[in-house]
Design an enzyme around this catalytic site. Sequence first.
Site, short mmCIF file in Angstrom:
data_model
loop_
_atom_site.label_atom_id
_atom_site.label_comp_id
_atom_site.label_asym_id
_atom_site.label_seq_id
_atom_site.Cartn_x
_atom_site.Cartn_y
_atom_site.Cartn_z
N ASP A 1 46.01 48.38 40.49
CA ASP A 1 46.22 49.69 41.10
C ASP A 1 44.90 50.40 41.41
O ASP A 1 44.90 51.43 42.10
CB ASP A 1 47.04 50.59 40.16
CG ASP A 1 48.41 50.02 39.88
OD1 ASP A 1 49.03 49.50 40.82
OD2 ASP A 1 48.86 50.08 38.72
N ASP B 1 53.42 53.10 41.08
CA ASP B 1 53.46 51.68 40.76
C ASP B 1 54.70 51.45 39.90
O ASP B 1 55.21 52.39 39.27
CB ASP B 1 52.19 51.29 40.00
CG ASP B 1 52.28 49.89 39.42
OD1 ASP B 1 52.54 48.96 40.19
OD2 ASP B 1 52.08 49.75 38.19
N ASP C 1 48.82 52.14 36.51
CA ASP C 1 48.26 51.86 35.19
C ASP C 1 47.43 50.59 35.14
O ASP C 1 46.72 50.35 34.17
CB ASP C 1 49.40 51.70 34.17
CG ASP C 1 50.14 50.38 34.34
OD1 ASP C 1 50.33 49.67 33.35
OD2 ASP C 1 50.53 50.05 35.48
#
Length: 700
Positions: A595, A395, A591
């Site tokens: 996600d 990410d 995080d």
Amino acid sequence: MPKDPVCGMYVDEKTAIKKEIGGRTYYFCMESCLKTFENPERELKSMKRRVTIALSGVLLLAALRVAAMLTLAAGVTLVTWAPIPSLPWFTWGYWLFILTTPVQFIGGWSFYTGAYTALKARRANMDLLISIGTLTAYFFSVFVLFFPDILPVKEKDVYFEVSAVIIAFVLLGKFMEDYMKTSTSAAVRKLMDMRPSMAKVIRNGEEVEIPAESVMVGEIVVVRPGEKIPTDGVVVEGQSAVDEKMISGESMPVEKKAGDNVFGATMNKVGMLKFKATQVGADTTLMQIVKMVEEAQASSAPIQRMADRISAYFVPAVIGVAILTFAVWYFILGNFTAGLLAFVAVLIISCPCALGIATPTALMVGVGKGAEAGILIRGGEYLERAQKLQTVVFDKTGTLTKGEPSVTDILAENSNEVLRLAAIAENGSEHPLGEAIVRAAREKGMDIRDAESFEAVPGHGIRVVIDGKDVLVGNRRLMQINGIDTAHLEQNIQTLETQGKTAMLVAVNKAVMGIIAVADTLKENSAEAVAELKKIGVETIMLTGDNERTAKAIALQVGIERVIANVLPGEKAGVIKKLQAEGKVVAMVGDGINDAPALAQSDIGIAVGSGSDVAKETGGIILIKDDLRDVVAGIKLSKATMKKIKQNMFWALGYNTAAIPIAAVGLLNPIIAAAAMAISSLSVVANSALLKRFKFERRV
């Protein structure tokens, strides 16, 4: 044939326990699996009680055995004038029976139910192996103790201790394993907690506060600054900036005006909004994320335990050897007593308690070693997958980057003066871009006071008066509205935007003094982590909800060649599925709440410790520190731990397998068989302890 979502066993729909949960149908092989799925914490407490009973019984037995030995030794050597007579075998046997029976049937109950389920499915597993060995030792001892004349054996030895030790050791191993797997429902509950409990809606021309779940499609909802948006909708009135990081991953707040979409559980920052509810209840974006997390975790059935795979071949072979041994002794050699003892010895020696602790002991040492370096590994299945890892998907926001904007460039003749004026203008601002400017000024020790007047221009910037000067801070459009020419700065602005930065112009009295660039900056070690992954042959990909221009700019800095941008949470999980469909073993590093579905879908979810609780609960490996180099360190540690587990499997079976032929020919007393188990257990523990020597590479 469906799979039990808890134990991963295939079940028969006709005999399985069928349960509707959250609109989906699940099948469970037994009641305990259903309870574990519905309430993992309650089942974990139940197992903790069984472990406590088993270990207490074993420790008490050990204490009594040591006390008896010391007393006898003292009576013989020190108090020769009044020696303490040794207890008859049957007295000691009764004590063993009393102390071990609770361990046998309370502590070992889960093994017997598991063995019964395996037999119904015509499979052999670890539970069946443990059940055969422990029940043989227990009931043989019961007959010898209470009905000594039924079994024609001369040696009146009892093996209650053997059975209790096996149950205690293996149950402890299972408890340690299950303890690391209770986060599935916790992740979903944390997502549910993101929803605001109340909402303000317009009914009969008046604003009323109602429970958020009572909002109906089409109703007008009012959200003030600092409040969470209760459901999905379309803005009909007002302008504001909304923090949508949890949904999109975008670190910058998104400007909202009439006609724009808003999402439930996101945070309204600066202005009041009125919006029409379009999706409520289970149809909201947040609840879709919840559903995707549940589906991903349910669909990725746990890898079948290595011990069960071994047992599938080992159990039938052992039973065959035991029966053959008895048959040879009785029908060919004509010795029933020797055949019975050999039969019992083979079954007892075949039950290696070390097999049950092979994985948990190595896992505990590996987890402890990782914790020292800020890496938490949640379960054995992630270790097994890590050694086959081919692709790591990152990410962007909050993972590769810091997740908050910072001032990166100031293009001006007098950069300090431009920063000072902009900071005074933005002082007290709740907008992250303004906060970044104020923070940069304070880091330079500038004195920041309030402006003489303040006017917000929604979607464009702000107008203030400082020392009698008219100061504008904002985008191109703000300058154009006020008749300020920015054509000569266009190339600089475009260059900054190509680098993924937000360009803010500062004008004083109708003249542009400079440009302040603000962007989400890279974490210190992101580029090094990507480089280390490439060295060990792992492909890296960036997957983000941010726009493509910003994503590519960050990817160029960090060294990632493949970028997938503008991706919503559901699409992230879909991208992971596509990579897995290509035959790749995929790790996702993230995080945020957005996600969570991708972390759950991936073969190994790696959550950054500074991220949301939901991401950490969903991840299989957690990086406690904000150092992405720990992704590589975690992979290497996982491989080292998996290697130890395989070695432990060998040692766990080695002694016992080698001793089976000796037991079959009658040369191995069941007591010696128990000693062999103790040696194999000791070797497993010692081998696992060697993992403490694993060294992480020193970093500058």
